[in-house]
Design a protein around this motif. Sequence first.
Motif, PDB file in Angstrom:
ATOM      1  N   PRO A  47       0.654  -1.100  -0.002  1.00  0.00           N
ATOM      2  CA  PRO A  47       0.092   0.035  -0.035  1.00  0.00           C
ATOM      3  C   PRO A  47       0.942   1.292  -0.025  1.00  0.00           C
ATOM      4  CG  PRO A  47      -0.988  -1.613   1.678  1.00  0.00           C
ATOM      5  CD  PRO A  47       0.612  -1.987   1.125  1.00  0.00           C
ATOM      6  N   LEU A  48       0.491   2.051  -0.862  1.00  0.00           N
ATOM      7  CA  LEU A  48       1.240   3.478  -0.804  1.00  0.00           C
ATOM      8  C   LEU A  48       0.386   4.688  -0.305  1.00  0.00           C
ATOM      9  CD1 LEU A  48       3.364   5.485  -1.899  1.00  0.00           C
ATOM     10  CD2 LEU A  48       2.374   5.413  -4.095  1.00  0.00           C
ATOM     11  N   THR A  49       0.813   5.277   0.710  1.00  0.00           N
ATOM     12  CA  THR A  49       0.277   6.467   1.123  1.00  0.00           C
ATOM     13  C   THR A  49       0.652   7.371   0.665  1.00  0.00           C
ATOM     14  OG1 THR A  49      -0.693   5.269   3.107  1.00  0.00           O
ATOM     15  CG2 THR A  49      -0.688   7.557   3.346  1.00  0.00           C
ATOM     16  N   PHE A  50       0.343   8.320  -0.099  1.00  0.00           N
ATOM     17  CA  PHE A  50       1.013   9.585  -0.838  1.00  0.00           C
ATOM     18  C   PHE A  50      -0.204  10.592  -0.653  1.00  0.00           C
ATOM     19  CE2 PHE A  50       2.175  12.659  -3.941  1.00  0.00           C
ATOM     20  CZ  PHE A  50       3.539  13.071  -3.465  1.00  0.00           C
ATOM     21  N   GLU A  51       0.264  11.782   0.015  1.00  0.00           N
ATOM     22  CA  GLU A  51      -0.626  13.118   0.255  1.00  0.00           C
ATOM     23  C   GLU A  51      -0.446  13.849  -1.111  1.00  0.00           C
ATOM     24  OE1 GLU A  51      -1.799  16.942   3.027  1.00  0.00           O
ATOM     25  OE2 GLU A  51      -0.118  15.269   3.645  1.00  0.00           O
ATOM     26  N   PRO A  52      -1.294  14.209  -2.124  1.00  0.00           N
ATOM     27  CA  PRO A  52      -1.184  14.753  -2.922  1.00  0.00           C
ATOM     28  C   PRO A  52      -0.843  16.314  -2.659  1.00  0.00           C
ATOM     29  CG  PRO A  52      -3.307  13.781  -3.227  1.00  0.00           C
ATOM     30  CD  PRO A  52      -2.699  13.470  -2.014  1.00  0.00           C
ATOM     31  N   GLY A  53       0.257  17.033  -3.462  1.00  0.00           N
ATOM     32  CA  GLY A  53       0.609  18.122  -3.307  1.00  0.00           C
ATOM     33  C   GLY A  53       1.747  18.240  -2.213  1.00  0.00           C
ATOM     34  N   SER A  54       2.077  17.034  -1.662  1.00  0.00           N
ATOM     35  CA  SER A  54       3.346  17.060  -0.650  1.00  0.00           C
ATOM     36  C   SER A  54       4.638  17.071  -1.396  1.00  0.00           C
ATOM     37  CB  SER A  54       3.284  15.902   0.357  1.00  0.00           C
ATOM     38  OG  SER A  54       3.310  14.606  -0.599  1.00  0.00           O
ATOM     39  N   ASP A  55       5.684  17.311  -0.547  1.00  0.00           N
ATOM     40  CA  ASP A  55       6.896  17.363  -1.312  1.00  0.00           C
ATOM     41  C   ASP A  55       8.009  16.752  -0.309  1.00  0.00           C
ATOM     42  OD1 ASP A  55       8.865  17.911  -3.007  1.00  0.00           O
ATOM     43  OD2 ASP A  55       9.338  19.991  -2.339  1.00  0.00           O
ATOM     44  N   PRO A  56       7.898  15.371  -0.165  1.00  0.00           N
ATOM     45  CA  PRO A  56       8.832  14.748   0.627  1.00  0.00           C
ATOM     46  C   PRO A  56      10.373  14.627  -0.002  1.00  0.00           C
ATOM     47  CG  PRO A  56       7.490  13.108  -0.603  1.00  0.00           C
ATOM     48  CD  PRO A  56       7.091  14.632  -1.047  1.00  0.00           C
ATOM     49  N   ALA A  57      11.204  14.738   0.883  1.00  0.00           N
ATOM     50  CA  ALA A  57      12.808  14.492   0.203  1.00  0.00           C
ATOM     51  C   ALA A  57      12.644  12.918  -0.525  1.00  0.00           C
ATOM     52  CB  ALA A  57      13.646  14.083   1.540  1.00  0.00           C
ATOM     53  N   LEU A  58      13.341  13.315  -1.656  1.00  0.00           N
ATOM     54  CA  LEU A  58      13.119  11.997  -2.604  1.00  0.00           C
ATOM     55  C   LEU A  58      13.982  10.974  -2.248  1.00  0.00           C
ATOM     56  CD1 LEU A  58      12.807  11.370  -5.721  1.00  0.00           C
ATOM     57  CD2 LEU A  58      14.751  12.169  -6.216  1.00  0.00           C
ATOM     58  N   GLY A  59      15.090  10.950  -1.261  1.00  0.00           N
ATOM     59  CA  GLY A  59      15.526   9.897  -0.784  1.00  0.00           C
ATOM     60  C   GLY A  59      14.629   8.994   0.147  1.00  0.00           C
ATOM     61  N   ALA A  60      13.961   9.845   0.933  1.00  0.00           N
ATOM     62  CA  ALA A  60      13.085   9.158   1.742  1.00  0.00           C
ATOM     63  C   ALA A  60      12.036   8.315   1.157  1.00  0.00           C
ATOM     64  CB  ALA A  60      12.417  10.303   2.639  1.00  0.00           C
ATOM     65  N   LEU A  61      11.530   8.957   0.181  1.00  0.00           N
ATOM     66  CA  LEU A  61      10.451   8.268  -0.421  1.00  0.00           C
ATOM     67  C   LEU A  61      10.878   6.923  -1.239  1.00  0.00           C
ATOM     68  CD1 LEU A  61       7.592   8.171  -2.080  1.00  0.00           C
ATOM     69  CD2 LEU A  61       8.494   9.545  -3.774  1.00  0.00           C
TER      70      LEU A  61
END
Length: 453
Positions: free
Chosen positions: A134-148
């Motif tokens: 399962p992928l939890t991603f909040e539209p519009g969010s901007d996580p660090a690329l490495g963390a994702l």
Amino acid sequence: MTASYCVVGGGISGLAAAHRLRATLGNAVDITVFEPADRLGGVLRTEMLGGIPVDVGAEAFVARRPEVPALLAELGLADRQRTTTGVRPLLYSGRLLRSLPQGTLSGIPSSPESMAGLVDTETLDRIAGEPARPLTFEPGSDPALGALVGDRFGAQVVARSVDPLIGGVYAGSAATIGLRSAVPGLAIALDGGASSLTEAVRRALPPTSSEPVFGAIAGGYQVLIDALVRSSGLRWVQSAVTQIDPVADGWLLRDTAGGFHRADRVVMAVPANVLARLATGFAPTAAAAASRIVSASSVVVAMAIPAGTALPDNSGVLVATGERLNAKAMTLTSRKWGSWGYAGKLELLRLSFGRFGDSRTRASDGELVAWAMQDLEAVFGVAVDPVEVRVQRWAAAMPQYRSGHASLATGLRAGLPPTVAVAGNFLDGIGVPACIAAADRAVAAVISATPAP
């Protein structure tokens, strides 16, 4: 009365702004550019190496973006655009040279097959199973690329595939750069409801094309710089601006020589830290935003070496995180672009040093050259004998596009008075095309602005 436009900063952003002002307004305006260095062009710098013009700052542009080809055509320089020879880069990981993975987006895999031979079996299994998690991603969010990427595919993918590409572009790492700045197409796919990172990568992968990704300018970027200076008819004041104050009829700029200059409109094309200092008095919100942007330093060691040196027929080498090398990348310039006019005489190459927080950029020239020679021998197994070497330092020249950067840039622009606009590599992208686009945007803003009451 002739209108007065002042451009603070004489790098590519400032010169592109000066050109656009002249092209749009004609001879009805005076254009003054302030730049304290002994030359114009900023991080675009062409030097002679072994009698051959070599770019020792930025060396290429993304040819699929329209800005540079359009500007070259506008300046009558379309015939100066050159493309790569088509040879591919290599990746140095685990003390071995490997082909750069295909089927990836900024090093992010679209399948386990794209990482085969680069990561261990456990990581390959993790990539294969990612679509089922399962992928939890909040539209519009901007996580660090490495963390994702690390969460979905594992640390090896980050260190061995993503970091080498991010380090080459931003002199940073996937641990700090935001998703939306590094891979905007991937962010769009995730916003659009992709059920996994694998699916988002597949959606965002550009269509296969035979068109070259990168371009350069025959004769080096100095050709473009000279053309922009001529086309703009600018007046160069070789001083730094120390203070900008609003006056009843516009702006008053003071320079380091004690001179005062009145302007109806101002384009700020200086690094973020300089903008933060200059704007504090008249645009405190913009200054505060600019002060949050940090930058990395980098060093280029360029070499002319004897022709026939045993190097692979590739465009260069990207270095994975954690390798026992000092350089982060090597460009085999003659192999990448071809030996225009000097085939059989010399070969050119460049080694790049420095990521954010890396103290090696403070080493002496002698140390950097020694590291370059050691790295070349470690990677290629050859002891090169340089004909000529150039060490070029770029202090705090690489802005770090951390999470939330786009919102930060939006707030920065919104905090400026209407007759002041900003351009630079810390806004919408670090490359030359993005700088030209930002300069055009700044010019359009100040031309159309109505002065504040």
